[in-house]
Scaffold this motif. Structure first.
Motif, PDB file in Angstrom:
ATOM      1  N   ALA A 120      49.573  18.835  63.534  1.00  0.00           N
ATOM      2  CA  ALA A 120      49.004  19.176  62.236  1.00  0.00           C
ATOM      3  C   ALA A 120      50.002  18.945  61.107  1.00  0.00           C
ATOM      4  O   ALA A 120      49.616  18.616  59.987  1.00  0.00           O
ATOM      5  CB  ALA A 120      48.536  20.630  62.234  1.00  0.00           C
ATOM      6  N   GLY A 121      51.276  19.117  61.382  1.00  0.00           N
ATOM      7  CA  GLY A 121      52.290  19.026  60.340  1.00  0.00           C
ATOM      8  C   GLY A 121      52.539  17.608  59.864  1.00  0.00           C
ATOM      9  O   GLY A 121      52.286  16.633  60.570  1.00  0.00           O
ATOM     10  N   ALA A 122      53.061  17.516  58.644  1.00  0.00           N
ATOM     11  CA  ALA A 122      53.464  16.233  58.077  1.00  0.00           C
ATOM     12  C   ALA A 122      54.818  15.830  58.664  1.00  0.00           C
ATOM     13  O   ALA A 122      55.506  16.643  59.293  1.00  0.00           O
ATOM     14  CB  ALA A 122      53.566  16.344  56.555  1.00  0.00           C
ATOM     15  N   ASP A 123      55.189  14.593  58.436  1.00  0.00           N
ATOM     16  CA  ASP A 123      56.502  14.137  58.880  1.00  0.00           C
ATOM     17  C   ASP A 123      57.611  14.857  58.119  1.00  0.00           C
ATOM     18  O   ASP A 123      57.494  15.099  56.905  1.00  0.00           O
ATOM     19  CB  ASP A 123      56.662  12.633  58.630  1.00  0.00           C
ATOM     20  N   SER A 124      58.682  15.143  58.817  1.00  0.00           N
ATOM     21  CA  SER A 124      59.898  15.649  58.178  1.00  0.00           C
ATOM     22  C   SER A 124      60.548  14.487  57.415  1.00  0.00           C
ATOM     23  O   SER A 124      60.155  13.315  57.574  1.00  0.00           O
ATOM     24  CB  SER A 124      60.866  16.165  59.239  1.00  0.00           C
ATOM     25  N   ASP A 125      61.552  14.792  56.608  1.00  0.00           N
ATOM     26  CA  ASP A 125      62.278  13.720  55.917  1.00  0.00           C
ATOM     27  C   ASP A 125      62.889  12.754  56.928  1.00  0.00           C
ATOM     28  O   ASP A 125      62.867  11.534  56.715  1.00  0.00           O
ATOM     29  CB  ASP A 125      63.367  14.312  55.017  1.00  0.00           C
ATOM     30  N   GLU A 126      63.396  13.288  58.028  1.00  0.00           N
ATOM     31  CA  GLU A 126      63.970  12.449  59.083  1.00  0.00           C
ATOM     32  C   GLU A 126      62.890  11.571  59.719  1.00  0.00           C
ATOM     33  O   GLU A 126      63.106  10.390  59.981  1.00  0.00           O
ATOM     34  CB  GLU A 126      64.623  13.331  60.152  1.00  0.00           C
ATOM     35  N   ALA A 149      62.002   8.772  57.339  1.00  0.00           N
ATOM     36  CA  ALA A 149      63.039   7.739  57.352  1.00  0.00           C
ATOM     37  C   ALA A 149      62.929   6.871  58.602  1.00  0.00           C
ATOM     38  O   ALA A 149      63.115   5.643  58.539  1.00  0.00           O
ATOM     39  CB  ALA A 149      64.420   8.388  57.264  1.00  0.00           C
ATOM     40  N   GLY A 150      62.595   7.480  59.730  1.00  0.00           N
ATOM     41  CA  GLY A 150      62.405   6.720  60.965  1.00  0.00           C
ATOM     42  C   GLY A 150      61.236   5.759  60.868  1.00  0.00           C
ATOM     43  O   GLY A 150      61.305   4.614  61.342  1.00  0.00           O
ATOM     44  N   ARG A 151      60.169   6.199  60.239  1.00  0.00           N
ATOM     45  CA  ARG A 151      59.006   5.308  60.071  1.00  0.00           C
ATOM     46  C   ARG A 151      59.360   4.145  59.138  1.00  0.00           C
ATOM     47  O   ARG A 151      58.963   2.998  59.375  1.00  0.00           O
ATOM     48  CB  ARG A 151      57.813   6.085  59.556  1.00  0.00           C
ATOM     49  N   ASP A 152      60.109   4.446  58.058  1.00  0.00           N
ATOM     50  CA  ASP A 152      60.533   3.379  57.148  1.00  0.00           C
ATOM     51  C   ASP A 152      61.432   2.376  57.859  1.00  0.00           C
ATOM     52  O   ASP A 152      61.310   1.165  57.652  1.00  0.00           O
ATOM     53  CB  ASP A 152      61.258   3.971  55.934  1.00  0.00           C
ATOM     54  N   ALA A 153      62.337   2.876  58.699  1.00  0.00           N
ATOM     55  CA  ALA A 153      63.236   1.978  59.443  1.00  0.00           C
ATOM     56  C   ALA A 153      62.441   1.101  60.406  1.00  0.00           C
ATOM     57  O   ALA A 153      62.718  -0.104  60.538  1.00  0.00           O
ATOM     58  CB  ALA A 153      64.285   2.791  60.190  1.00  0.00           C
ATOM     59  N   ALA A 154      61.453   1.679  61.076  1.00  0.00           N
ATOM     60  CA  ALA A 154      60.623   0.898  61.999  1.00  0.00           C
ATOM     61  C   ALA A 154      59.816  -0.151  61.244  1.00  0.00           C
ATOM     62  O   ALA A 154      59.674  -1.296  61.710  1.00  0.00           O
ATOM     63  CB  ALA A 154      59.707   1.818  62.801  1.00  0.00           C
ATOM     64  N   ALA A 155      59.303   0.202  60.070  1.00  0.00           N
ATOM     65  CA  ALA A 155      58.543  -0.764  59.262  1.00  0.00           C
ATOM     66  C   ALA A 155      59.448  -1.916  58.810  1.00  0.00           C
ATOM     67  O   ALA A 155      59.046  -3.082  58.853  1.00  0.00           O
ATOM     68  CB  ALA A 155      57.923  -0.065  58.062  1.00  0.00           C
ATOM     69  N   ALA A 156      60.662  -1.593  58.408  1.00  0.00           N
ATOM     70  CA  ALA A 156      61.601  -2.644  58.002  1.00  0.00           C
ATOM     71  C   ALA A 156      61.949  -3.543  59.184  1.00  0.00           C
ATOM     72  O   ALA A 156      62.035  -4.770  59.040  1.00  0.00           O
ATOM     73  CB  ALA A 156      62.860  -2.006  57.411  1.00  0.00           C
ATOM     74  N   ALA A 178      53.199   3.499  57.482  1.00  0.00           N
ATOM     75  CA  ALA A 178      53.126   4.080  56.134  1.00  0.00           C
ATOM     76  C   ALA A 178      52.085   5.191  56.071  1.00  0.00           C
ATOM     77  O   ALA A 178      52.323   6.241  55.456  1.00  0.00           O
ATOM     78  CB  ALA A 178      52.820   2.990  55.106  1.00  0.00           C
ATOM     79  N   ALA A 179      50.936   4.972  56.706  1.00  0.00           N
ATOM     80  CA  ALA A 179      49.879   5.991  56.690  1.00  0.00           C
ATOM     81  C   ALA A 179      50.345   7.262  57.398  1.00  0.00           C
ATOM     82  O   ALA A 179      50.088   8.380  56.922  1.00  0.00           O
ATOM     83  CB  ALA A 179      48.613   5.448  57.340  1.00  0.00           C
ATOM     84  N   MET A 180      51.023   7.110  58.526  1.00  0.00           N
ATOM     85  CA  MET A 180      51.527   8.291  59.231  1.00  0.00           C
ATOM     86  C   MET A 180      52.613   8.985  58.415  1.00  0.00           C
ATOM     87  O   MET A 180      52.659  10.217  58.331  1.00  0.00           O
ATOM     88  CB  MET A 180      52.041   7.909  60.622  1.00  0.00           C
ATOM     89  N   ARG A 181      53.484   8.212  57.798  1.00  0.00           N
ATOM     90  CA  ARG A 181      54.565   8.770  56.979  1.00  0.00           C
ATOM     91  C   ARG A 181      54.016   9.594  55.809  1.00  0.00           C
ATOM     92  O   ARG A 181      54.549  10.645  55.469  1.00  0.00           O
ATOM     93  CB  ARG A 181      55.434   7.627  56.447  1.00  0.00           C
ATOM     94  N   ASP A 182      52.943   9.118  55.220  1.00  0.00           N
ATOM     95  CA  ASP A 182      52.426   9.715  53.989  1.00  0.00           C
ATOM     96  C   ASP A 182      51.298  10.724  54.194  1.00  0.00           C
ATOM     97  O   ASP A 182      50.776  11.265  53.220  1.00  0.00           O
ATOM     98  CB  ASP A 182      51.942   8.612  53.041  1.00  0.00           C
ATOM     99  N   ARG A 183      50.938  11.006  55.436  1.00  0.00           N
ATOM    100  CA  ARG A 183      49.811  11.916  55.673  1.00  0.00           C
ATOM    101  C   ARG A 183      50.162  13.322  55.187  1.00  0.00           C
ATOM    102  O   ARG A 183      51.318  13.737  55.200  1.00  0.00           O
ATOM    103  CB  ARG A 183      49.441  11.930  57.147  1.00  0.00           C
TER     104      ARG A 183
END
Length: 185
Positions: free
Chosen positions: A39-45, A48-55, A106-111
């Motif tokens: 249920a929770g949103a992503d932590s800052d960490e 950052a992991g999702r952004d690194a994977a996207a890059a 991005a969608a998971m990061r921003d949920r």
């Protein structure tokens, strides 16, 4: 389609979609199935992991992201006991386009955080989780089930983040048992 309220279910990222449907259209939801999700949103960490994977996907394609994620998706025993399933999951993941992977990350990061909404989902719910989920701890499934007004929690042994694939019979039994209250035998 003229359908009355229906049971909405989602596994992992699909759970995030199910939460959003419950928020936007509660009158259309008769029941909720949440499998291997949080249920929770992503932590800052986590963000950052999702952004690194996207890059990484943008720079190198999906394969290195898939190979980094695959060891975390299944229960440890599955890698030894069911190599065909491991290869099936790998092949499925490798079919993802770079744009699709980047968009999903991005969608998971921003949920949004759905935790505050759980108490308002006053419908029968089934929470299914793999005992060996390496991505989302069992404690999160327990907390989700406890916060929902009317939830049953099913923890499947020898299953990780894809309990529907790792323990299909037990998963199906749980879903069928839950659906009987809506549709009978």
């Amino acid at each position: 389609l003229g359908l009355g309220p229906v049971v909405v279910g989602g596994l992992s990222m699909g759970g995030y979609v199910a939460f959003e449907i419950c928020r936007r259209h509660p009158e259309r939801v008769a029941g909720l199935i949440l499998a291997a999700t949080r249920a929770g949103a992503d932590s800052d960490e986590g963000k950052a992991g999702r952004d690194a994977a996207a890059a990484q996907a943008q720079d190198e394609g999906v394969e290195p992201v898939v190979e980094g994620m695959l060891p975390k998706l299944l229960a440890p025993g599955t890698y030894e006991d069911n190599p065909d399933l491991v290869e099936f999951v790998r092949t499925m993941m490798l079919q993802t386009s770079v744009d699709g992977m980047i968009g999903a990350l991005a969608a998971m990061r921003d949920r949004p955080d759905s935790t505050p909404d759980l108490a308002g989902f006053d419908i029968p719910a089934l929470v299914i989780h793999g005992q060996d989920d390496q991505l989302i701890p069992v404690s999160e499934a327990q907390a989700t089930a406890a916060a929902l007004p009317e939830a049953e929690l099913v923890i499947l042994a020898d299953a990780g983040h894809l309990p529907n694939l790792e323990q299909p019979d037990a998963f199906d039994d749980a879903v069928r048992g839950y659906l009987e209250q809506f549709y009978g035998d």
